[in-house]
Design a protein around this motif. Structure first.
Motif, mmCIF file in Angstrom:
data_model
loop_
_atom_site.group_PDB
_atom_site.id
_atom_site.type_symbol
_atom_site.label_atom_id
_atom_site.label_comp_id
_atom_site.label_asym_id
_atom_site.label_seq_id
_atom_site.Cartn_x
_atom_site.Cartn_y
_atom_site.Cartn_z
ATOM 1 N N ILE A 49 -13.612 -2.624 -6.433
ATOM 2 C CA ILE A 49 -12.736 -1.646 -5.118
ATOM 3 C C ILE A 49 -12.544 -2.373 -3.702
ATOM 4 O O ILE A 49 -14.328 -2.076 -3.459
ATOM 5 C CB ILE A 49 -13.535 0.164 -5.366
ATOM 6 C CG1 ILE A 49 -12.902 -0.011 -6.730
ATOM 7 C CG2 ILE A 49 -12.078 0.843 -4.206
ATOM 8 C CD1 ILE A 49 -13.242 2.049 -7.333
ATOM 9 N N SER A 103 0.966 -1.565 -0.278
ATOM 10 C CA SER A 103 -0.069 -0.020 0.178
ATOM 11 C C SER A 103 0.922 1.274 0.244
ATOM 12 O O SER A 103 1.869 0.997 0.712
ATOM 13 C CB SER A 103 -0.910 0.141 1.502
ATOM 14 O OG SER A 103 -0.316 -0.120 2.546
ATOM 15 N N TRP A 127 -3.024 -0.293 -5.263
ATOM 16 C CA TRP A 127 -4.033 0.829 -4.608
ATOM 17 C C TRP A 127 -4.556 1.655 -5.042
ATOM 18 O O TRP A 127 -3.906 2.862 -5.859
ATOM 19 C CB TRP A 127 -2.922 0.839 -2.905
ATOM 20 C CG TRP A 127 -2.332 -0.453 -2.579
ATOM 21 C CD1 TRP A 127 -1.939 -1.640 -2.573
ATOM 22 C CD2 TRP A 127 -3.380 -0.570 -1.392
ATOM 23 N NE1 TRP A 127 -2.050 -2.490 -1.787
ATOM 24 C CE2 TRP A 127 -2.805 -2.073 -1.522
ATOM 25 C CE3 TRP A 127 -4.554 -0.339 -0.742
ATOM 26 C CZ2 TRP A 127 -3.003 -3.111 -0.201
ATOM 27 C CZ3 TRP A 127 -4.871 -1.601 0.523
ATOM 28 C CH2 TRP A 127 -4.623 -2.050 1.377
ATOM 29 N N ALA A 166 -11.343 6.749 -6.443
ATOM 30 C CA ALA A 166 -11.815 5.667 -5.892
ATOM 31 C C ALA A 166 -12.946 5.098 -5.425
ATOM 32 O O ALA A 166 -13.493 4.232 -4.907
ATOM 33 C CB ALA A 166 -11.305 6.296 -4.349
ATOM 34 N N ASP A 167 -13.692 6.274 -6.052
ATOM 35 C CA ASP A 167 -15.699 5.792 -5.728
ATOM 36 C C ASP A 167 -16.055 5.295 -6.657
ATOM 37 O O ASP A 167 -17.193 4.673 -6.953
ATOM 38 C CB ASP A 167 -16.458 7.233 -5.992
ATOM 39 C CG ASP A 167 -16.026 8.352 -6.844
ATOM 40 O OD1 ASP A 167 -15.825 7.605 -7.763
ATOM 41 O OD2 ASP A 167 -17.135 9.448 -6.898
ATOM 42 N N ASP A 172 -12.896 -1.972 0.313
ATOM 43 C CA ASP A 172 -12.772 -1.044 0.918
ATOM 44 C C ASP A 172 -12.128 -1.804 1.871
ATOM 45 O O ASP A 172 -13.528 -1.965 2.432
ATOM 46 C CB ASP A 172 -13.963 0.242 1.285
ATOM 47 C CG ASP A 172 -13.269 1.376 2.129
ATOM 48 O OD1 ASP A 172 -12.899 1.358 2.986
ATOM 49 O OD2 ASP A 172 -14.483 2.642 1.717
ATOM 50 N N SER A 210 -12.095 -0.151 5.282
ATOM 51 C CA SER A 210 -13.085 0.358 6.558
ATOM 52 C C SER A 210 -14.203 -0.317 6.606
ATOM 53 O O SER A 210 -14.565 -0.607 7.776
ATOM 54 C CB SER A 210 -12.729 2.146 6.265
ATOM 55 O OG SER A 210 -13.705 2.651 4.964
ATOM 56 N N THR A 219 -6.315 2.362 2.046
ATOM 57 C CA THR A 219 -7.208 2.449 2.142
ATOM 58 C C THR A 219 -8.430 1.487 1.428
ATOM 59 O O THR A 219 -8.984 0.617 1.327
ATOM 60 C CB THR A 219 -7.594 2.505 3.820
ATOM 61 O OG1 THR A 219 -8.775 3.593 2.874
ATOM 62 C CG2 THR A 219 -7.323 3.422 4.682
ATOM 63 N N ARG A 220 -8.337 1.352 0.323
ATOM 64 C CA ARG A 220 -8.872 1.219 -1.078
ATOM 65 C C ARG A 220 -8.375 0.594 -1.798
ATOM 66 O O ARG A 220 -7.432 1.624 -2.795
ATOM 67 C CB ARG A 220 -9.902 2.502 -1.548
ATOM 68 C CG ARG A 220 -11.190 2.968 -0.709
ATOM 69 C CD ARG A 220 -11.383 4.701 -1.320
ATOM 70 N NE ARG A 220 -10.757 5.244 -0.500
ATOM 71 C CZ ARG A 220 -11.109 5.932 -0.722
ATOM 72 N NH1 ARG A 220 -12.767 6.945 -1.417
ATOM 73 N NH2 ARG A 220 -10.406 7.581 -0.717
#
Length: 426
Positions: free
Chosen positions: A228, A145, A202, A269-270, A230, A232, A206-207
């Motif tokens: 993707i 990461s 990455w 990232a979305d 996630d 979290s 975190t994603r």
């Protein structure tokens, strides 16, 4: 009967021998000589075994504390080739966060296999990463990461309808290993025959972008789909339908990646994607990225063309053409360090190998950051850390060396004791 036998033995006994008390003393001296020789040989064997154990102990990795200078991470001034006999994190514990990983052979009692070694960003210590259920044949596809905290890798295991004798084993999912705590989060996508070896990249710390297809036979898989994941929330979501793979993706480490090819995209990232203008597929070597995308996702640095080494070009993502060349010959780009500097790889000018350098895109001036960085997978968000001369990792012996040496010492000691006791009785 017994009396006759004793009389016969008495007649045959030699005359003029030593007195009984002298025979007793001689026997006692022989016994003491045997004991002293045995003790001496055993003592020498013990000393040799202690010396061997001490030498083996001194080869263990030392996780020395880092001096407090206001930062928790460092970029080593030089990387080292990991020893194939380094210990793993199962024995020394997690060593993260990591500044780099190396896919490198790992040797043990029964031979050699593929391995993934990590380098601590805090202490510079090296150790093999013991990754649960890792698909060993695909460890080269594991990805560190941007902050060095996690390692994403492919996993292997059972599926409902496996392909017989599949080379490299059946991939049944992917996992993320926490280099600080040792925790692992595993994902098992729905599959009957296994998933096709795809791509891990990455977006940010975190994603994770994941691209793979469904295995159809021994040699092919379906069209790749992209997800993707996630960390979290431990949930995976699909990317834009316009994007089918991430094999040509490069990340800026803070939430956006750029996918180059016949059509190029800026992917957030979305999962949303916007077109970008990239002239062809850039070149690179192992350890670098195809494109270095700025944190604001507006500019890229890359090496365009078929020849290597070559100049780095810098351009806006919505600009036609290859952009403005930067003086100097380089082998690949890694990431942006700030608004005017790019981390890149070039041939070392002092010795063989490849250096990680900071290139000023305004005038082409370059400063060496780390030597021998050509096979390192780097934590790109840590490359602006202070450069520090870290100690070289230990070079442990093969486990067979102390074992065979200890066994040989014991056998030689036992034979020496046997020979000594026989000579002492003679």
């Amino acid at each position: 009967m017994l009396t006759n036998l004793l009389e016969e033995l008495a007649r045959e006994a030699p005359s003029g021998g030593d007195a009984p008390e002298q025979l007793w003393r001689r026997g006692r001296r022989a016994a003491r000589t045997q004991r002293l020789g045995t003790i001496a040989i055993a003592a020498v064997a013990c000393v040799l075994l202690i010396a061997l154990g001490t030498a083996t102990w001194q080869q263990r990795p030392r996780l020395e504390p880092t001096a407090d200078t206001g930062t928790g991470s460092y970029l080593p001034s030089r990387f080292h080739e990991p020893s194939p006999h380094l210990p793993g994190t199962d024995s020394v514990g997690p060593i993260g966060p990591l500044i780099a990983t190396f896919d490198t052979p790992r040797k043990g009692w029964l031979g050699s296999t593929d391995g993934l070694a990590g380098v601590s960003a805090e202490t510079g210590a090296y150790a093999f990463l013991d990754l649960p259920h890792a698909a060993t044949a695909y460890l080269a596809a594991a990805r560190l990461s941007p902050d060095g905290r996690h390692v994403a890798y492919w996993t292997t295991g059972e599926v409902s309808d496996p392909i017989p004798a599949l080379e490299g084993g059946t991939i049944n999912g992917y996992a993320v290993y926490d280099t600080v705590t040792g925790d692992v989060v595993t994902q098992r996508p729905s599959t009957e025959r296994g998933i096709g070896h795809g791509t891990l990249v990455w977006f940010d710390p975190t994603r994770l972008g994941v691209s793979f297809g469904q295995m159809q036979n021994c040699c092919g898989s379906s069209t790749h789909r992209s997800l993707i994941f996630d960390l979290s929330s431990s949930e995976a979501s699909a990317t834009s339908s316009d994007l089918v793979g991430l094999d040509q993706a490069s990340t800026n480490g803070v939430g956006t990646m750029i996918v180059s090819g016949e059509e190029s995209f800026i992917v957030a990232a979305d999962g949303t994607a916007a077109p970008a203008k990239i002239a062809g597929i850039p070149g690179r070597i192992n350890g670098s990225q195809l494109l270095a995308l700025t944190p604001d996702s507006k500019r890229v640095a890359a090496i365009f063309g078929d020849s290597m080494p070559a100049q780095i070009s810098v351009k806006d993502v919505d600009e036609d053409g290859a952009g403005d060349p930067v003086p100097g010959d380089y082998l690949g780009v890694v990431s942006w360090l700030d608004e005017t500097h790019v981390a890149a790889l070039r041939h070392s000018r002092a010795e063989s190998g490849v250096d990680l350098v900071a290139v000023d895109v305004r005038d082409g001036s370059a400063e060496v950051l780390s030597a021998y960085a050509d096979t390192a997978r780097l934590a790109i968000n840590l490359l602006d850390s202070p450069v520090k001369s870290q100690p070289a990792p230990p070079r442990p012996w093969s486990p067979w060396v102390p074992t065979i040496t200890a066994g040989t010492t014991l056998v030689v000691a036992a034979l020496a004791i046997l020979v000594w006791r026989r000579r002492a009785r003679a």
